[in-house]
Design an enzyme around this catalytic site. Sequence first.
Site, PDB file in Angstrom:
ATOM      1  N   GLN A  99      -4.958  -1.482   9.416  1.00 39.76           N
ATOM      2  CA  GLN A  99      -4.816  -2.822   8.839  1.00 39.76           C
ATOM      3  C   GLN A  99      -5.415  -3.868   9.788  1.00 39.76           C
ATOM      4  OE1 GLN A  99      -3.436  -3.506   5.698  1.00 39.76           O
ATOM      5  NE2 GLN A  99      -4.290  -5.534   6.101  1.00 39.76           N
ATOM      6  N   LYS A 142       0.848  -1.207   0.000  1.00 40.82           N
ATOM      7  CA  LYS A 142       0.000   0.000   0.000  1.00 40.82           C
ATOM      8  C   LYS A 142       0.876   1.246   0.000  1.00 40.82           C
ATOM      9  CE  LYS A 142      -3.890  -2.344   2.057  1.00 40.82           C
ATOM     10  NZ  LYS A 142      -4.518  -2.874   3.264  1.00 40.82           N
ATOM     11  N   ASP A 183     -11.490   2.589   3.815  1.00 44.21           N
ATOM     12  CA  ASP A 183     -11.870   1.177   3.718  1.00 44.21           C
ATOM     13  C   ASP A 183     -13.388   1.011   3.660  1.00 44.21           C
ATOM     14  OD1 ASP A 183      -9.967  -0.780   3.404  1.00 44.21           O
ATOM     15  OD2 ASP A 183      -9.461  -0.932   5.529  1.00 44.21           O
TER      16      ASP A 183
END
Length: 296
Positions: free
Chosen positions: A98, A54, A121
Amino acid sequence: MTAKVIDGKAFAANVRAQVAEHVAKLKADKGITPGLAVVLVGEDPASKVYVKNKHASTIEVGMESFEHRLPAETSEADLLALIDRLNADPAVHGILVQLPLPKHLDSELVINRIDPAKDVDGFHISNVGLLGTGQKSMVPCTPLGCLMMLRDHHGSLAGMNAVVVGRSNIVGKPMAQLLLGDSCTVTIAHSRTKDLAEVCKRADILVAAVGRPEMITGDMVKPGATVIDVGINRIERDGKAKLVGDVHYDSAAAVAGAITPVPGGVGPMTIACLLANTLTACCRANGLAEPKGLTA
Ligand code: NDP
């Protein structure tokens, strides 16, 4: 029939190029650089690889990448305090924590602490609600990537029968919402669904998000259907490690009209959509028009 292969790798490269172009324009015209903060708690090896990828992708499209690596024993209070700081930081337009988090941390509490406008997200409960009610939201990256590929392949999805196998909060449910938003007739199947093969066979669009290697076989696919394989399963075959999807590729490709391979299908789209979401969040935060074709 041999299915057209939907090349997610090429599609994702195109999305990243579009994002990079927008970012360059934002910098040149407005002096704004979109920024993505990624928070990793602990040493989970797979998570470390995802975070590294990422970071590299964020830099590659010209965005700022802010990495926060915290020890596994980080307290909930310290993690929430970091999220509060990122929420307040105007250089940060997207925040990603994460998952999975270490067991002593409450993932729901942590995710719901993120400013919904920075929740790239799309897991914050406000974004889940906005998506469910057809309002502007941040959309989870993997289903957004699937939607983009489906729209590109079909144009309009209106009136198509879509079956989503899997009802997780991160893939199955938002995928179903997005397909409903595009006026598909949507069925969600799961582990208690009766006669899964018959349900799948009705699908013009079949999305597999199960986590079971090669479970969807060609005899479950309607001739000409579009098959989107979200699954990522590591198996051993002939003594070698192999990555396979939730769809049995060869038998499904012999029947389907179009299919995403694993690897090289949905997977690369997930990071590309994370970058697209960060750009969208940045545009919204600055009252600018959203990038066309990169949102739901
Ligand atoms: P979850 O384990 O959270 O959900 C799996 C779903 O599959 C559940 O709803 C479960 O039903 C259903 N299921 C399990 N067994 C069966 C069965 N025999 N028949 C029908 N349905 C079944 O998984 P995720 O949604 O997180 O992930 C799904 C897959 O997608 C995984 O392989 C994962 O690695 C992959 N993935 C890929 C991403 C990418 O970037 N390409 C991103 C995220 C995930 P029930 O609810 O009844 O238990």
